[in-house]
Design a protein around this motif. Sequence first.
Motif, PDB file in Angstrom:
ATOM      1  N   ALA A  52     -14.507   7.567   0.839  1.00 39.65           N
ATOM      2  CA  ALA A  52     -13.423   7.051  -0.015  1.00 39.65           C
ATOM      3  C   ALA A  52     -12.820   8.180  -0.847  1.00 39.65           C
ATOM      4  CB  ALA A  52     -13.945   5.943  -0.928  1.00 39.65           C
ATOM      5  N   LEU A  53     -13.618   9.201  -1.137  1.00 42.74           N
ATOM      6  CA  LEU A  53     -13.100  10.359  -1.873  1.00 42.74           C
ATOM      7  C   LEU A  53     -11.997  11.054  -1.088  1.00 42.74           C
ATOM      8  CD1 LEU A  53     -16.515  11.805  -3.094  1.00 42.74           C
ATOM      9  CD2 LEU A  53     -14.726  10.850  -4.561  1.00 42.74           C
ATOM     10  N   ALA A  54     -12.193  11.179   0.229  1.00 44.00           N
ATOM     11  CA  ALA A  54     -11.185  11.833   1.067  1.00 44.00           C
ATOM     12  C   ALA A  54      -9.923  10.987   1.172  1.00 44.00           C
ATOM     13  CB  ALA A  54     -11.756  12.111   2.455  1.00 44.00           C
ATOM     14  N   ARG A  55     -10.075   9.664   1.140  1.00 44.65           N
ATOM     15  CA  ARG A  55      -8.899   8.789   1.168  1.00 44.65           C
ATOM     16  C   ARG A  55      -8.148   8.867  -0.169  1.00 44.65           C
ATOM     17  NH1 ARG A  55      -9.941   6.193   5.918  1.00 44.65           N
ATOM     18  NH2 ARG A  55     -12.142   5.762   6.365  1.00 44.65           N
ATOM     19  N   LYS A  56      -8.900   8.905  -1.266  1.00 44.51           N
ATOM     20  CA  LYS A  56      -8.260   9.081  -2.576  1.00 44.51           C
ATOM     21  C   LYS A  56      -7.505  10.403  -2.630  1.00 44.51           C
ATOM     22  CE  LYS A  56     -11.280   6.286  -5.524  1.00 44.51           C
ATOM     23  NZ  LYS A  56     -12.076   6.245  -6.758  1.00 44.51           N
ATOM     24  N   ALA A  57      -8.091  11.441  -2.060  1.00 43.63           N
ATOM     25  CA  ALA A  57      -7.469  12.772  -2.089  1.00 43.63           C
ATOM     26  C   ALA A  57      -6.115  12.765  -1.377  1.00 43.63           C
ATOM     27  CB  ALA A  57      -8.397  13.798  -1.446  1.00 43.63           C
ATOM     28  N   THR A  58      -6.001  11.975  -0.311  1.00 43.45           N
ATOM     29  CA  THR A  58      -4.729  11.861   0.398  1.00 43.45           C
ATOM     30  C   THR A  58      -3.651  11.281  -0.513  1.00 43.45           C
ATOM     31  OG1 THR A  58      -5.786  11.608   2.560  1.00 43.45           O
ATOM     32  CG2 THR A  58      -3.553  10.728   2.336  1.00 43.45           C
ATOM     33  N   LEU A  59      -3.997  10.230  -1.250  1.00 40.12           N
ATOM     34  CA  LEU A  59      -3.046   9.616  -2.180  1.00 40.12           C
ATOM     35  C   LEU A  59      -2.713  10.551  -3.340  1.00 40.12           C
ATOM     36  CD1 LEU A  59      -4.471   5.979  -2.347  1.00 40.12           C
ATOM     37  CD2 LEU A  59      -2.474   6.776  -1.078  1.00 40.12           C
ATOM     38  N   ARG A 287      -0.182   1.056 -11.912  1.00 36.97           N
ATOM     39  CA  ARG A 287      -0.457   0.420 -10.632  1.00 36.97           C
ATOM     40  C   ARG A 287      -1.804   0.904 -10.114  1.00 36.97           C
ATOM     41  NH1 ARG A 287       2.718   2.348  -5.361  1.00 36.97           N
ATOM     42  NH2 ARG A 287       0.959   1.158  -4.533  1.00 36.97           N
ATOM     43  N   LEU A 288      -2.384   0.137  -9.194  1.00 36.61           N
ATOM     44  CA  LEU A 288      -3.607   0.521  -8.516  1.00 36.61           C
ATOM     45  C   LEU A 288      -3.343   0.617  -7.023  1.00 36.61           C
ATOM     46  CD1 LEU A 288      -6.279  -1.766 -10.272  1.00 36.61           C
ATOM     47  CD2 LEU A 288      -5.715   0.602 -10.808  1.00 36.61           C
ATOM     48  N   TYR A 289      -3.895   1.662  -6.399  1.00 30.90           N
ATOM     49  CA  TYR A 289      -3.801   1.833  -4.958  1.00 30.90           C
ATOM     50  C   TYR A 289      -5.135   1.411  -4.337  1.00 30.90           C
ATOM     51  CZ  TYR A 289       0.101   5.053  -6.053  1.00 30.90           C
ATOM     52  OH  TYR A 289       1.265   5.625  -6.517  1.00 30.90           O
ATOM     53  N   PRO A 290      -5.165   0.347  -3.545  1.00 31.03           N
ATOM     54  CA  PRO A 290      -6.424  -0.014  -2.864  1.00 31.03           C
ATOM     55  C   PRO A 290      -6.809   1.096  -1.881  1.00 31.03           C
ATOM     56  CG  PRO A 290      -4.791  -1.780  -2.745  1.00 31.03           C
ATOM     57  CD  PRO A 290      -4.068  -0.580  -3.226  1.00 31.03           C
ATOM     58  N   ILE A 291      -8.081   1.448  -1.876  1.00 27.61           N
ATOM     59  CA  ILE A 291      -8.560   2.485  -0.951  1.00 27.61           C
ATOM     60  C   ILE A 291      -9.087   1.781   0.292  1.00 27.61           C
ATOM     61  CG2 ILE A 291     -10.085   4.468  -0.660  1.00 27.61           C
ATOM     62  CD1 ILE A 291      -7.867   4.763  -2.788  1.00 27.61           C
ATOM     63  N   THR A 292      -8.251   1.758   1.322  1.00 27.08           N
ATOM     64  CA  THR A 292      -8.584   1.054   2.555  1.00 27.08           C
ATOM     65  C   THR A 292      -8.707   2.041   3.711  1.00 27.08           C
ATOM     66  OG1 THR A 292      -6.217   0.696   2.967  1.00 27.08           O
ATOM     67  CG2 THR A 292      -7.413  -1.039   1.789  1.00 27.08           C
ATOM     68  N   LYS A 293      -9.262   1.563   4.809  1.00 25.76           N
ATOM     69  CA  LYS A 293      -9.535   2.456   5.935  1.00 25.76           C
ATOM     70  C   LYS A 293      -8.291   2.903   6.684  1.00 25.76           C
ATOM     71  CE  LYS A 293     -14.312   1.064   6.702  1.00 25.76           C
ATOM     72  NZ  LYS A 293     -15.324   0.559   7.665  1.00 25.76           N
ATOM     73  N   ASP A 294      -7.142   2.311   6.377  1.00 33.35           N
ATOM     74  CA  ASP A 294      -5.916   2.760   7.033  1.00 33.35           C
ATOM     75  C   ASP A 294      -5.317   3.997   6.347  1.00 33.35           C
ATOM     76  OD1 ASP A 294      -5.244   1.342   4.759  1.00 33.35           O
ATOM     77  OD2 ASP A 294      -3.375   0.574   5.582  1.00 33.35           O
ATOM     78  N   ILE A 295      -5.916   4.415   5.219  1.00 35.19           N
ATOM     79  CA  ILE A 295      -5.485   5.648   4.550  1.00 35.19           C
ATOM     80  C   ILE A 295      -6.209   6.815   5.221  1.00 35.19           C
ATOM     81  CG2 ILE A 295      -5.434   6.943   2.379  1.00 35.19           C
ATOM     82  CD1 ILE A 295      -5.505   4.237   0.925  1.00 35.19           C
ATOM     83  N   SER A 296      -5.472   7.820   5.609  1.00 35.51           N
ATOM     84  CA  SER A 296      -6.076   8.945   6.326  1.00 35.51           C
ATOM     85  C   SER A 296      -7.016   9.739   5.426  1.00 35.51           C
ATOM     86  CB  SER A 296      -4.984   9.874   6.871  1.00 35.51           C
ATOM     87  OG  SER A 296      -4.220  10.421   5.809  1.00 35.51           O
ATOM     88  N   LEU A 297      -7.979  10.402   6.047  1.00 33.05           N
ATOM     89  CA  LEU A 297      -8.941  11.240   5.326  1.00 33.05           C
ATOM     90  C   LEU A 297      -8.334  12.622   5.111  1.00 33.05           C
ATOM     91  CD1 LEU A 297     -12.108  10.305   7.407  1.00 33.05           C
ATOM     92  CD2 LEU A 297     -11.552   9.463   5.132  1.00 33.05           C
ATOM     93  N   GLU A 298      -8.274  13.053   3.870  1.00 27.36           N
ATOM     94  CA  GLU A 298      -7.773  14.396   3.575  1.00 27.36           C
ATOM     95  C   GLU A 298      -8.753  15.407   4.166  1.00 27.36           C
ATOM     96  OE1 GLU A 298      -6.665  18.037   2.161  1.00 27.36           O
ATOM     97  OE2 GLU A 298      -8.591  17.171   1.549  1.00 27.36           O
ATOM     98  N   PRO A 299      -8.296  16.330   5.011  1.00 27.06           N
ATOM     99  CA  PRO A 299      -9.218  17.184   5.785  1.00 27.06           C
ATOM    100  C   PRO A 299     -10.193  18.010   4.951  1.00 27.06           C
ATOM    101  CG  PRO A 299      -6.992  17.329   6.659  1.00 27.06           C
ATOM    102  CD  PRO A 299      -6.900  16.556   5.383  1.00 27.06           C
ATOM    103  N   ASN A 300      -9.738  18.606   3.856  1.00 27.60           N
ATOM    104  CA  ASN A 300     -10.622  19.467   3.057  1.00 27.60           C
ATOM    105  C   ASN A 300     -11.752  18.677   2.408  1.00 27.60           C
ATOM    106  OD1 ASN A 300      -9.106  21.783   3.630  1.00 27.60           O
ATOM    107  ND2 ASN A 300      -7.729  21.412   1.898  1.00 27.60           N
ATOM    108  N   ILE A 301     -11.425  17.499   1.883  1.00 27.22           N
ATOM    109  CA  ILE A 301     -12.460  16.670   1.242  1.00 27.22           C
ATOM    110  C   ILE A 301     -13.385  16.079   2.298  1.00 27.22           C
ATOM    111  CG2 ILE A 301     -12.900  14.760  -0.321  1.00 27.22           C
ATOM    112  CD1 ILE A 301     -11.448  17.227  -1.528  1.00 27.22           C
TER     113      ILE A 301
END
Length: 318
Positions: A52-59, A287-301
């Motif tokens: 979920a950290l990598a998905r947050k990093a993308t946002l 606003r809140l962004y739901p962290i869902t599996k359709d959010i891509s994983l940021e490569p570095n994280i």
Amino acid sequence: MRYFNIKQIVLLVGTIILMSLSSQVSFAKEQPQFYHLTIIHTNDFHDYDPYALARKATLIKQIRAETDNVLLVDAGDLYTRGPYHKIFYGEMEMAAYNAMHYDAWELGNNEFKGDPDPVIADQKLYNLVKQAQFPTLCSNIKTADDQYLPGVKPYTIKPMQGLNIGILGVSSIKVKNYPQAVNKVVENPVEAAQKLLPEVQAQSDIQIILSHAGLSADVQMDMKLADRGVALIVGADDHYVISQPIYRTGGIPIVQAGGEDNIYLGRVDLTFEKKEGKWVLIGHKGRLYPITKDISLEPNIKAIIDRYLSSIKKQAAA
């Protein structure tokens, strides 16, 4: 050709000067000064899926690309709980936070529970503080001799595009009841914030509070500090999903981005106007962004998480 005498020239020059000054004053009045600040906030990450950290990093990357003056903060409880707690003791999460370039984080109550033994718990805590490449905050929990915890600051001042943003940190008073805190002094977070705020204000233009004290304490801080110019309280501990800031007329907006099973990334856009020499909050939108599996994983994280989790597999295979 028309000729002017000395008296006429003096009057003409005086008129031109007065018109110039008048236009300058009028221009100044017609040009109010505004400042926009975006705050991305997280809290209570413990026991999340680490990816979920990598998905947050993308946002976070997307938000930073679309607006200026972005502050990234965490309100605490980074570890203690979950399958990796007694393996990494927060180091995996902190490595990801460093790579995401957080600006500050506040110690949560769970940061003090790394081990039942107070000495070992302190070792785990201070190791995490040393690992952080950004300020660790906590103003109301101190050592037995009434000093701030090693490596921990009560507040930090962040320069941003010509202004200084003051971030004051407080944690939960319930740490007082932990056996791991027998060697610490735990003060009331509201009283600590009241006491320190003038010092923070003397060094900053805009102030926010990073709180792991819980919503009830945050509401108390709102009541006590609303008339002293605090712009925002970023809360934690309760795991409340607050999609829009809690706000009473004349009060301080309070936000919180879930926690544990509720995986969100929080965002607040603040607008300030300079009035009588002070930056006054005139608008806010959250606003809140739901962290869902359709959010891509940021490569570095993702690579950081992969590295830590692969080390477990290697140990198991050895």
